[in-house]
Design a protein around this motif. Structure first.
Motif, mmCIF file in Angstrom:
data_model
loop_
_atom_site.group_PDB
_atom_site.id
_atom_site.type_symbol
_atom_site.label_atom_id
_atom_site.label_comp_id
_atom_site.label_asym_id
_atom_site.label_seq_id
_atom_site.Cartn_x
_atom_site.Cartn_y
_atom_site.Cartn_z
ATOM 1 N N ILE A 80 -6.831 42.417 81.493
ATOM 2 C CA ILE A 80 -6.059 42.855 82.656
ATOM 3 C C ILE A 80 -5.501 41.650 83.401
ATOM 4 N N VAL B 115 -0.478 51.293 79.388
ATOM 5 C CA VAL B 115 -1.679 50.817 80.078
ATOM 6 C C VAL B 115 -2.730 51.927 80.158
ATOM 7 N N MET C 161 -5.750 48.793 78.175
ATOM 8 C CA MET C 161 -6.766 47.835 78.534
ATOM 9 C C MET C 161 -7.986 48.014 77.665
ATOM 10 N N ALA D 52 1.824 44.742 77.746
ATOM 11 C CA ALA D 52 0.761 45.754 77.873
ATOM 12 C C ALA D 52 0.222 46.154 76.504
ATOM 13 N N SER E 113 -1.575 47.874 87.190
ATOM 14 C CA SER E 113 -2.367 47.500 86.017
ATOM 15 C C SER E 113 -3.816 47.227 86.398
ATOM 16 N N THR F 17 5.639 51.470 80.484
ATOM 17 C CA THR F 17 4.560 50.495 80.661
ATOM 18 C C THR F 17 3.281 51.157 81.147
ATOM 19 N N THR G 46 -3.636 45.225 75.348
ATOM 20 C CA THR G 46 -4.592 46.321 75.194
ATOM 21 C C THR G 46 -5.115 46.428 73.768
#
Length: 446
Positions: free
Chosen positions: A86, A367, A1, A191, A302, A363, A195
């Motif tokens: 997000i 993240v 993120m 993701a 997330s 994943t 990010t």
């Protein structure tokens, strides 16, 4: 993120190891529960404690450690949850889940497997099943869904052809992870691209640089390891049900917006079901909702990780990690202008690999480490698409080599072998690791 700095503070955060304690609490609870249940012989030990529950104490600790007033700390947390990256990531998760659910319910998976089986030469079963699993995973965006669909068929063929279960399991698992890593609608791709701030088609093309040589070497390896042959009975192939998969692959690679691609894929999958099967609009709606619910855990996680990362960023935790990794990169670099990007890429790879080893979820690892990777990439001249590709590739490698990962546990249960045996035959992940390191070190930069 990629999170903006909290509006409650205008100064840069001071690097602080203490600010990382909430992350260690999250990993400690998640890993500790997995180790405990594994010692008790519980199936899927690392998935008994949901990750969205394990992260709650970490968030509470981050609130307590915050030097802000409680209302400001909560505001920082909410800002992290509500960051545009997000929210976009979560919406894509929902659409990807809906497409996978509808395509499976309308027979798309079965038709794709049947098409693949019809094309496999009798004496090339291992590389054949690698390719089937690779295509389905690339189209579906899920290694778990691919293994669940392909493994039972592969088991029957392995029995008939007297192929070692471990080899066939390794071929299916290798193909599934190849596709999961490369797929444009995979949650790991979603993701990584969100990010790092790059387009999915660019990350896809970057991934091909690593995936194509690794997959060719894997095909050669499984061809030489192949043993036995079987005559596969003719399968009923409904090509119209394969069209949704082909359509989203073509549209996504062409550069069409991913939201549009997935929406069209859902509509096309539902339409083919209505035209070619006993399928109606009510079932279509229910399957879309089922796809949404299948993404519930990663959707909620997330958002919570986004909030936790915002708190750790505000308190200087991410600055601390950046400083330490920067120090390692400086030592590794012989000259900042030449080897710094290489060292940064290796640093990104190491961080995501270490995290994935702990959380056993590729994943989640992407993240959690997304902000750190983006900072390193920006400081050392690594393009967003390259950073996203490196993150996804090394998360995929580790996911295929840890016996406590969901993929190994699932395929081991189907083939009645140990998870350790399964990962020891996931040759694609091993070959990809070597290929990726070589490319990172020796590939010329523009």
């Amino acid at each position: 993120m990629t999170l903006t700095k909290p509006t409650t503070s205008n100064s840069s955060p001071t690097a602080s190891f203490i600010a990382l304690l909430p992350l260690f609490v999250f990993l400690g609870l998640f890993i500790g529960a997995g180790v405990y249940f594994q010692s008790q012989g519980v199936d899927y030990a690392f998935y008994q404690l949901p990750s969205v529950i394990a992260i709650l104490p970490a968030i509470m600790l981050a609130m307590l450690l915050s030097k802000q007033k409680i209302n400001n700390a909560i505001e920082t947390f909410i800002e992290g949850i509500g960051h545009s990256n997000i929210i976009a990531m979560c919406l894509i998760y929902l659409l990807a889940g809906a497409f996978a659910s509808v395509a499976k319910a309308t027979g798309g998976v079965d038709s794709t497997v049947a098409l693949g089986l019809s094309l496999i030469p009798a004496d090339l079963l291992l590389p054949g099943f690698f390719m089937i699993a690779a295509f389905i995973a690339t189209a579906m965006g899920t290694s778990m869904g691919t293994i669940a669909a392909v493994a039972p068929v592969a088991l029957g063929v392995a029995d008939q052809a007297q192929i070692e279960y471990a080899l066939m399991a390794g071929a299916v698992m290798s193909g599934a992870l190849f596709g999961d890593n490369l797929s444009i609608i995979s949650d790991t791709t979603i993701a990584a691209t969100r990010t790092q701030g790059c387009d999915m088609k660019d990350k896809f093309r970057e991934n091909l640089v690593f995936a194509i040589p690794a997959s060719i070497l894997t095909l050669v390896a499984f061809s030489f390891a192949g043993q036995g042959q079987a005559t596969i009975a003719p399968q009923q192939i409904e090509f119209i049900k394969v069209l949704p998969y082909l359509t989203i692959l073509i549209l996504a690679v062409s550069g069409l917006n991913v939201f549009v691609v997935l929406t069209l894929g859902i509509l096309l999958a539902g339409l083919t079901g209505i035209l070619a099967a006993d399928y109606n609009v009510i079932q279509f709606g229910n399957d879309i909702y089922t796809g949404f619910t299948n993404m519930q855990e990663i959707f909620i996680l997330s958002m919570l990780v986004g909030g936790l990362a915002a708190l750790m960023q505000q308190q200087g935790g991410l600055a601390f990690v950046n400083d330490k990794v920067e120090g390692l990169i400086s030592r590794f670099s012989k000259s900042a202008g030449d080897t710094s990007p290489r060292a940064a890429e290796l640093g990104i790879a190491s961080i995501v690999a270490a995290t994935n080893t702990c959380v056993a979820n590729n994943t989640v690892s992407i993240v959690v480490t997304g902000d750190i990777a983006k900072d390193l990439a920006e400081k050392h001249g690594v393009s967003p698409k390259r950073a996203a590709s490196v993150m996804d590739i090394f998360a995929c490698i580790i996911q295929g080599l840890i016996p406590h990962g969901a993929q190994a546990l699932l395929i081991a249960s189907v083939f009645t072998i140990s998870p350790l045996t399964a990962v020891s035959n996931a040759w694609y992940c091993m070959i990809l690791a070597v290929v990726a390191v070589i490319i990172v070190i020796f590939r010329k930069r523009a």
